[in-house]
Design a protein around this motif. Structure first.
Motif, mmCIF file in Angstrom:
data_model
loop_
_atom_site.group_PDB
_atom_site.id
_atom_site.type_symbol
_atom_site.label_atom_id
_atom_site.label_comp_id
_atom_site.label_asym_id
_atom_site.label_seq_id
_atom_site.Cartn_x
_atom_site.Cartn_y
_atom_site.Cartn_z
ATOM 1 N N HIS A 70 111.822 -58.662 -0.799
ATOM 2 C CA HIS A 70 112.786 -57.636 -1.199
ATOM 3 C C HIS A 70 112.208 -56.230 -0.978
ATOM 4 O O HIS A 70 111.140 -55.912 -1.483
ATOM 5 C CB HIS A 70 113.181 -57.827 -2.661
ATOM 6 N N ASN A 71 112.913 -55.425 -0.210
ATOM 7 C CA ASN A 71 112.510 -54.045 0.085
ATOM 8 C C ASN A 71 111.097 -53.947 0.662
ATOM 9 O O ASN A 71 110.342 -53.028 0.330
ATOM 10 C CB ASN A 71 112.625 -53.162 -1.157
ATOM 11 N N THR A 72 110.724 -54.910 1.483
ATOM 12 C CA THR A 72 109.391 -54.924 2.070
ATOM 13 C C THR A 72 109.500 -55.000 3.590
ATOM 14 O O THR A 72 110.277 -55.786 4.122
ATOM 15 C CB THR A 72 108.584 -56.136 1.568
ATOM 16 N N VAL A 73 108.715 -54.179 4.248
ATOM 17 C CA VAL A 73 108.632 -54.228 5.709
ATOM 18 C C VAL A 73 107.229 -54.710 6.059
ATOM 19 O O VAL A 73 106.243 -54.153 5.586
ATOM 20 C CB VAL A 73 108.898 -52.845 6.339
ATOM 21 N N PHE A 74 107.157 -55.746 6.850
ATOM 22 C CA PHE A 74 105.868 -56.285 7.260
ATOM 23 C C PHE A 74 105.551 -55.806 8.666
ATOM 24 O O PHE A 74 106.423 -55.780 9.533
ATOM 25 C CB PHE A 74 105.888 -57.815 7.203
#
Length: 88
Positions: free
Chosen positions: A52-56
């Motif tokens: 959730h709301n994370t960019v890898f």
């Protein structure tokens, strides 16, 4: 065996396949009832905790985070049971 309504759970030969197996029958969940499908609760928890709301930066980071979260859940059997248990 409890199954959702995925197409591959309703293939034409399922009845013939099950005739040779004793003590197994399919109980199909009603359509569009994700709250009854235990895996949906696990997916929701996984999305909230990991993606959730994370960019890898790279896909391997995502995979590592998912594995790490599943390892934590595997150690906490009570939480895992609670996630996958339907409470009426």
């Amino acid at each position: 065996m409890i199954a959702d309504n995925a197409r591959y759970h309703h293939f034409k030969g399922i009845d013939d396949f099950l005739k040779g197996i004793e003590n197994i029958s399919f109980l199909y969940l009603p359509p569009y009832c994700s709250e009854l499908n235990a895996i949906e609760h696990l997916w929701k928890n996984l999305r909230q905790a990991v993606i959730h709301n994370t960019v890898f930066e790279v896909f391997s980071q995502l995979i590592q985070q998912v594995k790490s979260h599943l390892d934590v859940l595997n150690l906490d059997k009570g939480k895992l049971k609670k996630l996958c248990y339907f409470i009426q």
